[in-house]
Every structure is written in structure tokens, then in C-alpha cells.
Scaffold this active site. Structure first.
Site, PDB file in Angstrom:
ATOM      1  N   GLY A 172     -16.360  -2.610  -1.880  1.00 43.44           N
ATOM      2  CA  GLY A 172     -15.175  -2.293  -1.082  1.00 43.44           C
ATOM      3  C   GLY A 172     -15.175  -0.810  -0.757  1.00 43.44           C
ATOM      4  O   GLY A 172     -15.517   0.019  -1.608  1.00 43.44           O
ATOM      5  N   GLY A 229     -12.594   0.797   1.689  1.00 38.07           N
ATOM      6  CA  GLY A 229     -11.367   1.375   2.230  1.00 38.07           C
ATOM      7  C   GLY A 229     -10.351   1.760   1.182  1.00 38.07           C
ATOM      8  O   GLY A 229      -9.514   2.630   1.396  1.00 38.07           O
ATOM      9  N   GLU A 230     -10.390   1.100   0.033  1.00 38.79           N
ATOM     10  CA  GLU A 230      -9.367   1.296  -0.982  1.00 38.79           C
ATOM     11  C   GLU A 230      -9.546   2.596  -1.771  1.00 38.79           C
ATOM     12  O   GLU A 230      -8.582   3.316  -2.021  1.00 38.79           O
ATOM     13  CB  GLU A 230      -9.343   0.114  -1.965  1.00 38.79           C
ATOM     14  CG  GLU A 230      -9.034  -1.219  -1.325  1.00 38.79           C
ATOM     15  CD  GLU A 230     -10.228  -1.878  -0.633  1.00 38.79           C
ATOM     16  OE1 GLU A 230     -11.360  -1.349  -0.728  1.00 38.79           O
ATOM     17  OE2 GLU A 230     -10.018  -2.903   0.029  1.00 38.79           O
TER      18      GLU A 230
END
Length: 126
Positions: free
Chosen positions: A87, A89-90
Site C-alpha cells: 500500500g 497512499g496511507e
């Protein structure tokens, strides 16, 4: 407060689309910047109604508020994920808020423990 640069480095696993990876990191970083110095839901204590229910009143960063965001990414493929991806974007959303707060603390010597940092927090005119 004017943030002039917010540099990022992140392990992204395998970058399937490098341009999108950079865009996601820059977008997440901008969101974290907004939390640090702009975004706040203001509630009237007497009526419990939100006083800034629209984007006209609730401030979010625009391109005019966004500093230069250089991005360095590492491609260390995750062996437990499809195609080795992670992931992306987090992580910058979560890490950029405390980074901006730390920079403001370092520059001012003030112990700031609330976001967003407002001008009155820096001048002591609460």
C-alpha cells in the site's frame, strides 16, 4: 506557517506504475499537511452543530497550499503480496502530519500537541 518542502521516502514494494506511485505519495503527503495546519471540524458547543459543513468553510489544501514534494521510493518487493506490491497512499498521510508538527516545534520551540496548528497557537493569543 508556510511549508516550503515536504520530502518523502517510502518502501513501495514493487512499483507497477511508477508515476502513479509518486502521485499517491504526494497526494497522501498533502492530506497529512492539511491535517497538520488546516483541516478542522468546528462544532458549536451550544447547539452541537457543525459550523463549517461545506468545503467553502472547511479548509483543505489546494495546489496553492502544496509545497514541493520530492519523492524517493524503494522497491523492496513484499514476498507475501501479489506481485510484491505494498500500500502506498496511507503511509505518507500518517507520517506527514507529525513531520510538519515536529518542524514547527523545532522552528518555534513551542510544545504543540493539537492539530491543526493555528496562528493563535503560535502567538499565544488563544
Amino acid at each position: 506557517v508556510k511549508v516550503i518542502e515536504l520530502a518523502c521516502a517510502q518502501d513501495v514494494g514493487k512499483a507497477l506504475n511508477p508515476l502513479s506511485v509518486v502521485g499517491q505519495i504526494q497526494g497522501g503527503t498533502t492530506q497529512g499537511l492539511g491535517v497538520a495546519v488546516m483541516e478542522e471540524i468546528i462544532v458549536d458547543p451550544k447547539t452541537a452543530k457543525v459550523k463549517n459543513p461545506s468545503f467553502t468553510d472547511y479548509l483543505i489544501p489546494t495546489i496553492l497550499d502544496t509545497p514541493t514534494i520530492p519523492v524517493d521510493y524503494l522497491e523492496l518487493a513484499d514476498p507475501n503480496a501479489p506481485y510484491g506490491v505494498r500500500g502506498i497512499g496511507e503511509a505518507p498521510t500518517l507520517s506527514s502530519t507529525p513531520a510538519v508538527l515536529a518542524a514547527i516545534r523545532n522552528a518555534t520551540g513551542l510544545e504543540l500537541n493539537k492539530t491543526p496548528v493555528r496562528p493563535e497557537h503560535l502567538t499565544g493569543t488563544l
